[in-house]
Scaffold this active site. Structure first.
Site, PDB file in Angstrom:
ATOM      1  N   ASP A 153      -2.426   9.931  10.292  1.00  0.00           N
ATOM      2  CA  ASP A 153      -1.523   9.543   9.209  1.00  0.00           C
ATOM      3  C   ASP A 153      -0.901  10.836   8.711  1.00  0.00           C
ATOM      4  O   ASP A 153      -1.629  11.790   8.393  1.00  0.00           O
ATOM      5  CB  ASP A 153      -2.307   8.893   8.058  1.00  0.00           C
ATOM      6  N   HIS A 210      -7.823   4.592  14.142  1.00  0.00           N
ATOM      7  CA  HIS A 210      -8.283   5.915  13.701  1.00  0.00           C
ATOM      8  C   HIS A 210      -9.696   6.215  14.215  1.00  0.00           C
ATOM      9  O   HIS A 210     -10.042   7.369  14.411  1.00  0.00           O
ATOM     10  CB  HIS A 210      -8.302   5.980  12.179  1.00  0.00           C
ATOM     11  N   GLU A 229       3.541   0.816   8.745  1.00  0.00           N
ATOM     12  CA  GLU A 229       3.146   1.974   7.923  1.00  0.00           C
ATOM     13  C   GLU A 229       3.877   3.209   8.434  1.00  0.00           C
ATOM     14  O   GLU A 229       3.599   3.683   9.538  1.00  0.00           O
ATOM     15  CB  GLU A 229       1.631   2.209   8.023  1.00  0.00           C
ATOM     16  N   HIS A 257       1.661   6.222   9.925  1.00  0.00           N
ATOM     17  CA  HIS A 257       0.586   5.980  10.901  1.00  0.00           C
ATOM     18  C   HIS A 257       1.109   6.086  12.338  1.00  0.00           C
ATOM     19  O   HIS A 257       1.970   5.320  12.747  1.00  0.00           O
ATOM     20  CB  HIS A 257       0.022   4.586  10.617  1.00  0.00           C
ATOM     21  N   ARG A 263     -11.454   8.329  11.810  1.00  0.00           N
ATOM     22  CA  ARG A 263     -12.018   7.570  10.676  1.00  0.00           C
ATOM     23  C   ARG A 263     -13.303   6.903  11.145  1.00  0.00           C
ATOM     24  O   ARG A 263     -13.262   6.009  12.007  1.00  0.00           O
ATOM     25  CB  ARG A 263     -11.007   6.525  10.205  1.00  0.00           C
TER      26      ARG A 263
HETATM   27  C1  LIG Z   1      -5.838   1.229   5.225  1.00  0.00           C
HETATM   28  C2  LIG Z   1      -4.550   1.176   5.947  1.00  0.00           C
HETATM   29  N1  LIG Z   1      -3.617   2.092   5.380  1.00  0.00           N
HETATM   30  C3  LIG Z   1      -4.745   1.543   7.391  1.00  0.00           C
HETATM   31  O1  LIG Z   1      -5.286   2.555   7.684  1.00  0.00           O
HETATM   32  N2  LIG Z   1      -4.241   0.684   8.258  1.00  0.00           N
HETATM   33  C4  LIG Z   1      -4.229   0.939   9.656  1.00  0.00           C
HETATM   34  C5  LIG Z   1      -3.461  -0.119  10.368  1.00  0.00           C
HETATM   35  C6  LIG Z   1      -5.597   1.062  10.228  1.00  0.00           C
HETATM   36  O2  LIG Z   1      -6.516   0.414   9.762  1.00  0.00           O
HETATM   37  O3  LIG Z   1      -5.733   1.789  11.221  1.00  0.00           O
HETATM   38 ZN   LIG Z   2      -3.309   5.246   9.749  1.00  0.00          ZN
END
Ligand SMILES: C[C@@H](N)C(=O)N[C@H](C)C(=O)O
Ligand SMILES: [Zn+2]
Length: 311
Positions: A184, A177, A241, A244, A132
């Site tokens: 994810d 990320h 989550e 994740h 990301r």
């Molecule tokens: C946006 C949320 N779903 C997310 O990605 N959270 C994790 C903890 C992150 O920011 O890496």
């Molecule tokens: Zn994630």
């Protein structure tokens, strides 16, 4: 030191290569080619399609040892939500030029191992996000701060106030990320069909916590199987989550545990209830997991009740 998996046979079209030299440092295991301390990366990493390759080159990702998951083999189905509109922001996030899941080579390799266990049990994996860009994290933050935009309320956070989403385990200023070592993902049916995992991906709700009990038994079992497979391959799940998972295999970063993704100024993570707490014995390092042979197939009973195979 990272070593390629046995049996990994990349095919590289002539003239299409990029350097993963900073990442790969095992010349002896690869026949002593290259200068001491490095390997000839073009023999190891199959080049991505030209556009991905160009983008990766431009952004410097290729130099850092990133690979496009699609070019690494048939690892998981990709459903990259932030490269489309099916996410809480409702638009393509900044920095997602195309729907290509990019990961570090060790993370992509670990993911290819992780899929073996679900596959043996008739499941597949669907990936929602990998690398990301920081610009995308900034985009999420801007969305979270704009309290006038309630367009995602019904689909993504019906029971949560938007002003409560800016915590360290929701929408934070840094994300694991961005190291390229976090994914994810969800379990799917064998043909890639979506399955009930308790909540949808990216749903801001208590029920998205991995250990939450107020979801169907089948969803609990699927979460368990997903995390069992991921843990065996060297990933760790973020307890807030279910989708994740991060790996310690990133060459450029410390282990992306939930707390290490947060800058020191962040408040401590919310306490989990004792029922949600996993026994310490189930938390294993990548090295410890790799010493073991692949776990036997998990036998699924009625309602997909998976046996609790200790990792
Ligand atoms: C946006 C949320 N779903 C997310 O990605 N959270 C994790 C903890 C992150 O920011 O890496
Ligand atoms: Zn994630």
């Amino acid at each position: 030191m990272y070593q390629l998996p046995l049996g990994f046979r990349p095919h590289l079209p002539a003239g299409r290569c990029f350097s993963a030299a900073p990442l790969l440092q095992s010349p002896a295991s690869l026949g002593g080619q290259g200068t001491p301390g490095t390997v000839r990366a073009h023999r190891l990493v199959r080049a991505p399609r030209w556009r991905q390759w160009r983008n990766m080159l431009v952004s410097g990702l290729a130099r850092s040892g990133f690979v496009a998951l699609a070019d690494f083999g048939p690892v998981i189905r990709q459903d990259l939500r932030y490269a489309g509109r099916g996410n809480f922001v409702g638009t393509v996030l900044d920095g997602y030029h195309e729907a290509a899941c990019l990961l570090t080579l060790p993370a992509a390799d670990a993911l290819s191992r992780a899929r073996q266990l679900p596959a043996r049990n008739g499941f597949g994996l669907r990936g929602f996000d990998g690398y990301r860009p920081q610009r995308a994290v900034g985009h999420m933050r801007r969305w979270a701060r704009d309290l006038s935009d309630e367009s995602a309320k019904a689909a993504f956070c019906p029971r949560v106030n938007k002003q409560d989403l800016s915590g360290p385990h929701c929408i934070h200023c840094r994300s694991g990320h961005s190291r390229g070592s976090t994914v994810d993902l969800a379990l799917t049916g064998p043909d890639g069909t979506a399955l009930d995992m308790g909540t949808g991906f990216g749903f801001f709700d208590e029920r998205s916590r991995t250990g939450h009990r107020n979801i169907s038994a089948a969803a609990r079992e699927r979460r368990h199987l997903l995390h069992h497979a991921m843990r065996w391959a060297g990933f760790r799940n973020l307890p807030t989550e279910w989708w994740h998972c991060g790996t310690s295999a990133s060459p450029t970063s410390p282990v992306p545990t939930p707390t290490s993704t947060s800058p020191p100024t962040c408040p401590s993570p919310p306490q989990r209830s004792p029922r949600e707490r996993r026994p310490a014995t189930t938390v294993r390092t990548r090295a410890a997991c790799r010493k073991r042979p692949a776990p036997a197939a998990v036998v699924l009973g009625p309602g997909h009740a998976a046996d609790r195979v200790a990792c």
